[in-house]
Design an enzyme around this catalytic site. Structure first.
Site, mmCIF file in Angstrom:
data_model
loop_
_atom_site.group_PDB
_atom_site.id
_atom_site.type_symbol
_atom_site.label_atom_id
_atom_site.label_comp_id
_atom_site.label_asym_id
_atom_site.label_seq_id
_atom_site.Cartn_x
_atom_site.Cartn_y
_atom_site.Cartn_z
ATOM 1 N N THR A 185 40.438 29.674 3.142
ATOM 2 C CA THR A 185 41.336 29.223 2.080
ATOM 3 C C THR A 185 40.720 29.609 0.739
ATOM 4 O O THR A 185 39.499 29.691 0.612
ATOM 5 C CB THR A 185 41.534 27.701 2.104
ATOM 6 O OG1 THR A 185 40.244 27.104 1.991
ATOM 7 C CG2 THR A 185 42.181 27.249 3.379
ATOM 8 N N GLU A 330 46.205 26.451 6.505
ATOM 9 C CA GLU A 330 45.802 25.454 7.507
ATOM 10 C C GLU A 330 46.925 25.141 8.494
ATOM 11 O O GLU A 330 46.730 24.431 9.473
ATOM 12 C CB GLU A 330 45.382 24.142 6.816
ATOM 13 C CG GLU A 330 44.045 24.215 6.099
ATOM 14 C CD GLU A 330 44.157 24.706 4.655
ATOM 15 O OE1 GLU A 330 45.130 25.414 4.335
ATOM 16 O OE2 GLU A 330 43.256 24.383 3.847
ATOM 17 N N LYS A 439 50.074 13.238 -15.064
ATOM 18 C CA LYS A 439 50.288 11.782 -15.108
ATOM 19 C C LYS A 439 50.582 11.394 -16.533
ATOM 20 O O LYS A 439 49.750 11.528 -17.413
ATOM 21 C CB LYS A 439 49.046 11.050 -14.600
ATOM 22 C CG LYS A 439 49.083 10.830 -13.122
ATOM 23 C CD LYS A 439 48.248 9.621 -12.715
ATOM 24 C CE LYS A 439 48.536 9.287 -11.258
ATOM 25 N NZ LYS A 439 47.383 8.922 -10.483
ATOM 26 N N TRP A 444 54.350 10.092 -12.578
ATOM 27 C CA TRP A 444 54.084 11.502 -12.316
ATOM 28 C C TRP A 444 55.236 12.389 -12.773
ATOM 29 O O TRP A 444 56.398 12.086 -12.533
ATOM 30 C CB TRP A 444 53.868 11.741 -10.818
ATOM 31 C CG TRP A 444 52.549 11.231 -10.338
ATOM 32 C CD1 TRP A 444 51.574 10.664 -11.092
ATOM 33 C CD2 TRP A 444 52.080 11.224 -8.989
ATOM 34 N NE1 TRP A 444 50.507 10.322 -10.299
ATOM 35 C CE2 TRP A 444 50.791 10.646 -9.009
ATOM 36 C CE3 TRP A 444 52.595 11.653 -7.772
ATOM 37 C CZ2 TRP A 444 50.024 10.488 -7.846
ATOM 38 C CZ3 TRP A 444 51.838 11.504 -6.629
ATOM 39 C CH2 TRP A 444 50.568 10.920 -6.661
HETATM 40 P P1 AMP Z 1 47.890 29.056 1.001
HETATM 41 O O1 AMP Z 1 47.142 28.323 2.035
HETATM 42 O O2 AMP Z 1 47.065 29.956 0.173
HETATM 43 O O3 AMP Z 1 49.063 29.773 1.578
HETATM 44 O O4 AMP Z 1 48.487 28.009 -0.024
HETATM 45 C C1 AMP Z 1 49.241 26.918 0.415
HETATM 46 C C2 AMP Z 1 49.833 26.185 -0.744
HETATM 47 O O5 AMP Z 1 50.802 26.995 -1.429
HETATM 48 C C3 AMP Z 1 50.592 24.952 -0.354
HETATM 49 O O6 AMP Z 1 49.747 23.866 -0.102
HETATM 50 C C4 AMP Z 1 51.503 24.754 -1.553
HETATM 51 O O7 AMP Z 1 50.837 24.128 -2.611
HETATM 52 C C5 AMP Z 1 51.828 26.170 -1.951
HETATM 53 N N1 AMP Z 1 53.136 26.571 -1.385
HETATM 54 C C6 AMP Z 1 53.353 27.308 -0.293
HETATM 55 N N2 AMP Z 1 54.668 27.503 -0.099
HETATM 56 C C7 AMP Z 1 55.314 26.865 -1.103
HETATM 57 C C8 AMP Z 1 56.686 26.676 -1.455
HETATM 58 N N3 AMP Z 1 57.681 27.218 -0.766
HETATM 59 N N4 AMP Z 1 56.953 25.924 -2.549
HETATM 60 C C9 AMP Z 1 55.963 25.371 -3.273
HETATM 61 N N5 AMP Z 1 54.656 25.517 -2.995
HETATM 62 C C10 AMP Z 1 54.330 26.252 -1.922
#
Ligand code: AMP
Length: 541
Positions: A185, A330, A439, A444
């Site tokens: 990640t 994840e 905040k 929020w």
């Molecule tokens: P990653 O593991 O790099 O793919 O990042 C995952 C994160 O991307 C998630 O926990 C979200 O915060 C964000 N994310 C992924 N898909 C979306 C979506 N469709 N809308 C908003 N946030 C998203």
């Protein structure tokens, strides 16, 4: 009493075995890193992956060993995945957009023994190789004719390397729960953490996502994954497409609007998936050229929120069906799909796009809940904001080498780090990453909602909202906008556009115009960089 059905193992090589048998001549087409379009088939890919697996075993790779790939979406990268897992190894996808120091860190943490890389990355590797002691051999994903002279340890071009194996080989036997893939990640704070997929989780994820209300990819589809193999498992498309016999069209390193549009047309692509920044680039290209899609029907988007205004643009101007998906590394990575449940089947226009802009509902195999700071579940009323927790057959239960410790709650749920609402119909609305929440006066504000609304304002190309310290309200939102240079909006025009669309107290206290908004290696707005850039900024008044 136990059932008497077979324990047919869920192993990754089953996907390419099936494709070779049932769809052996189905094409896999690549815009190669060397330049030309290269055409191959699932049958040929399986044959070459067997040779790759045989070579890896001959090179000493043992079950569980990690083999890194630093590569674009190409047929050789796809073969490498099947070769690595077929040798019992673990494909470790390295994101080439990371900083060199981060690449060094994760390759060392993963203890990769072999590193397979595109030509593009040879100069980078030459700079860092002396800091990668575990890598015994570099396989450059090219042929002898294009192989550069390099001092990389054990360097060999991929074509010569596999040509020295005869392919008379059986996939190495592993258990379906054995590790198959590793992806770190991005870790905006602290060290990156490795997510370790199993054969079983990858195949179940592919099956679970390819339902009629999910990806719904069929043999007749031609699929162009813009989502990279090097990030979040390319949404499992490298398994799903062979599992159903869909044609695969791989874009290599060229992800600009013009290059993608050309492939959509020449390869008669019907389905594509990518992150918002890529689709924003495509939209600008389509509009500026007055271009059309002849065969493309479905566009999936995830990785960041995709505003209703952009969904509407693709649907009304270009006749596509846009689907939103949410997920994370994840989760293998998909967690929700923005399909329309029967109650919403007849929606049209603004109401449809507003629902499509939600992140959607969880498919079978993904359990979700939102909880408050006390860990107690919050109602599915579409209003209560809570931390979003998930469980399922393709959700991580811990990071590689125990990083981050115990990551599950008492009920086995994983905290996604996202804040969300869930409405009575089960639709999730991601309002923020928990560390980006603003905040204000104890309540929020959803930065994503404000950003989505701002992007709908004429002349706004991209928008980001961050919290800025405020003496009375703790924090107040600051809107940062990339204006369209041809028709830049005024500060007042942007605020006037927002007023009827968001709660009064969510209205940003100011708008700042910038040339560019910074993005992370995975294409997300980097709020960390923005907060840093605006740390000395003071709100008006
Ligand atoms: P990653 O593991 O790099 O793919 O990042 C995952 C994160 O991307 C998630 O926990 C979200 O915060 C964000 N994310 C992924 N898909 C979306 C979506 N469709 N809308 C908003 N946030 C998203």
């Amino acid at each position: 009493m136990r059932g008497l059905m077979q324990d047919w193992p869920l192993l990754i090589h089953k996907a390419i075995d099936y494709a070779a048998l049932q769809f052996g001549s189905r094409e896999v087409v690549t815009r190669s890193v060397e330049g030309p379009i290269v055409r191959t088939t699932y049958g040929a890919i399986r044959g070459r992956a067997l040779k790759g697996a045989q070579r890896l075993v001959r090179d000493g790779v043992k079950p569980g060993d990690r083999v890194a790939t630093l590569a674009w979406n190409t047929w050789r990268h796809l073969e490498a995945w099947y070769a690595i897992t077929g040798a019992g190894g673990v494909y470790h996808t390295v994101n080439p957009r990371l900083f060199p120091d981060q690449i060094v860190w994760i390759v060392n943490h993963a203890e990769d023994r072999v590193l397979m890389a595109d030509l593009t990355f040879v100069p980078l590797l030459e700079k860092i190789a002396d800091r990668l002691p575990t890598v015994e051999r570099y396989v450059i994903l090219t042929d002898a004719a294009h192989m550069p002279a390099t001092g990389l340890r054990g360097a060999v071009d991929y074509e010569s390397w596999i040509a020295s194996a005869d392919g008379d080989f059986r996939w190495v036997e592993v258990d379906e729960r054995d590790a198959a893939g590793l992806c770190y990640t991005s870790g905006t704070t602290g060290d990156p953490k490795g997510v370790l997929y199993s054969h079983r989780s990858n195949l179940l994820h592919s099956l679970g996502c390819n339902t009629p209300d999910g990806l719904a990819i069929a043999a007749r589809d031609a699929v162009l994954p813009v989502v990279p193999l090097f990030h979040a498992n390319s949404w499992s498309l490298a398994f799903t497409c062979p599992m159903v016999g869909a044609k695969l069209v791989l874009p290599g390193s060229k992800l600009d609007g013009a290059s993608l549009h050309e492939l959509f047309e020449t390869e008669e692509v019907t389905f594509t998936a990518g992150v918002p920044t890529v689709w924003i680039g495509l939209l600008a290209h389509m509009r500026s050229r007055g271009a059309r899609f002849s065969t493309l029907k479905r566009l999936f988007v995830g990785g960041s929120a995709f505003p209703a205004s952009l969904i509407a643009a693709f649907e009304t101007e270009f006749g596509l069906s846009v689907s939103h998906a949410w997920g994370m590394t994840e989760m293998s990575p998909i967690g929700t799909f923005g399909a329309m449940k029967p109650a919403f089947a007849s929606l049209s226009g603004e109401a449809l796009w507003a629902r499509k802009a939600l992140q959607g509902y969880a498919p079978f195999g993904v359990d979700i809940k939102i909880v408050g700071d006390d860990g107690k579940p919050m109602p599915w009323d579409g209003a209560a904001f809570g931390r979003l927790l998930v469980a399922g057959f393709a959700v991580t239960k811990g990071y590689f080498k125990g990083a981050g410790g115990d990551v599950l709650d008492a009920d086995g749920f994983f905290d996604t780090g996202d804040v969300a609402t869930i409405d009575p119909d089960g639709y999730v609305r991601i309002t923020d990453r928990s560390k980006d929440v603003i905040k204000s006066g104890g309540e929020w504000i959803s930065s994503i909602d404000v950003e989505n609304a701002a992007v709908g304002c004429p002349g706004v190309v991209e928008a980001a909202v961050i919290g800025v310290a405020h003496p009375k309200w703790t924090e107040r939102p600051l809107l940062i906008v990339v204006p369209d240079k041809a028709k830049p909006p005024t500060r007042e025009a942007v605020l006037d556009h927002l007023r009827p669309r968001i709660a009064k107290w969510w209205l940003p206290d100011d708008v700042q115009f910038v040339d560019e908004i910074p993005h992370t290696a995975t294409g997300k707005i980097s709020k960390l960089t923005l907060r840093e850039r605006f740390k000395d900024y003071r709100l008006p008044g």
